[in-house]
Enzyme design. Structure first.
Site, short mmCIF file in Angstrom:
data_model
loop_
_atom_site.label_atom_id
_atom_site.label_comp_id
_atom_site.label_asym_id
_atom_site.label_seq_id
_atom_site.Cartn_x
_atom_site.Cartn_y
_atom_site.Cartn_z
N HIS A 18 29.48 3.25 25.61
CA HIS A 18 30.38 3.57 26.29
C HIS A 18 31.31 4.48 25.67
CE1 HIS A 18 29.87 -0.92 27.22
NE2 HIS A 18 29.75 -0.34 28.40
N LYS A 42 29.58 -11.86 35.44
CA LYS A 42 28.92 -11.72 34.20
C LYS A 42 29.24 -12.89 33.42
CE LYS A 42 28.09 -6.85 33.99
NZ LYS A 42 28.24 -5.45 33.29
N ARG A 93 22.60 5.02 32.63
CA ARG A 93 21.44 5.23 31.64
C ARG A 93 20.06 5.29 32.19
NH1 ARG A 93 23.08 -0.71 29.76
NH2 ARG A 93 23.28 -0.78 31.86
N SER A 131 25.86 -3.56 26.43
CA SER A 131 26.71 -4.73 25.82
C SER A 131 25.76 -5.83 25.79
CB SER A 131 27.83 -5.09 26.58
OG SER A 131 28.54 -4.12 26.81
#
Length: 168
Positions: A18, A42, A93, A131
């Site tokens: 990030h 999430k 990514r 994360s």
């Protein structure tokens, strides 16, 4: 409209990947705000206040200045209209990120045609970071020093310690 650019996300927690995106976006665009999503589908480890604080501390520890951090809730396009922003940043990514972001870009374009996304990649050595992976490594006591800033590592250790005591 302002020159404000928004980098939205859950940042649960903010990783060095990030930070790569923030660093690039801050260099390319004049005014950048990290917008921490308050509610998400999430499963989040940290509350929104903790995520905002950890994002601010991570930026400070990484030596990144001039980037605002605040929480928001609701649709990104509605938040951006209120903020007077027309561009948001997202990190990419892998192909799986692209497919998700492609779908979200098209939906955001339908909801607000004057708002668009710009996609940046983290450094090669952080391309695998997420994360979710960081939280899993923390849960097993792995070395986090190359993955997150020290403030996040400390918070993860405290959170994992609490989880162990709770038996979760």
């Amino acid at each position: 409209m302002s020159g404000l650019v928004i980098y939205p996300g859950t940042f649960d927690p903010m990783t060095r990947g990030h930070l790569d995106v923030v660093r690039d976006a801050a260099r390319i665009f004049g005014e950048l705000r990290v917008a921490v999503v308050q509610h998400s589908s999430k499963r989040l480890l940290f509350g929104v206040g903790e995520r905002v604080d950890l994002a601010r501390m991570s930026l400070s520890e990484a030596g990144i200045t001039g980037v605002d951090v605040e929480a928001f809730d609701g649709l990104l396009v509605d938040y951006m209209k209120r903020a007077g922003a027309r561009v948001f940043i997202r990190g990419l990514r892998a192909n799986s990120d692209f497919e998700y972001e492609f779908q979200m870009q098209l939906m955001n374009r339908k909801l607000a045609p004057d708002i668009t996304g710009v996609y940046l990649m983290p450094a090669e050595h952080n391309m695998y970071l997420s994360s979710t992976v960081v939280k899993e490594i923390a849960a097993y006591g792995g070395d986090l020093s190359a993955l997150v800033q020290p403030c996040v590592e400390d918070a993860l250790r405290r959170a994992e310690g609490l989880s162990e005591r709770r038996g979760t």
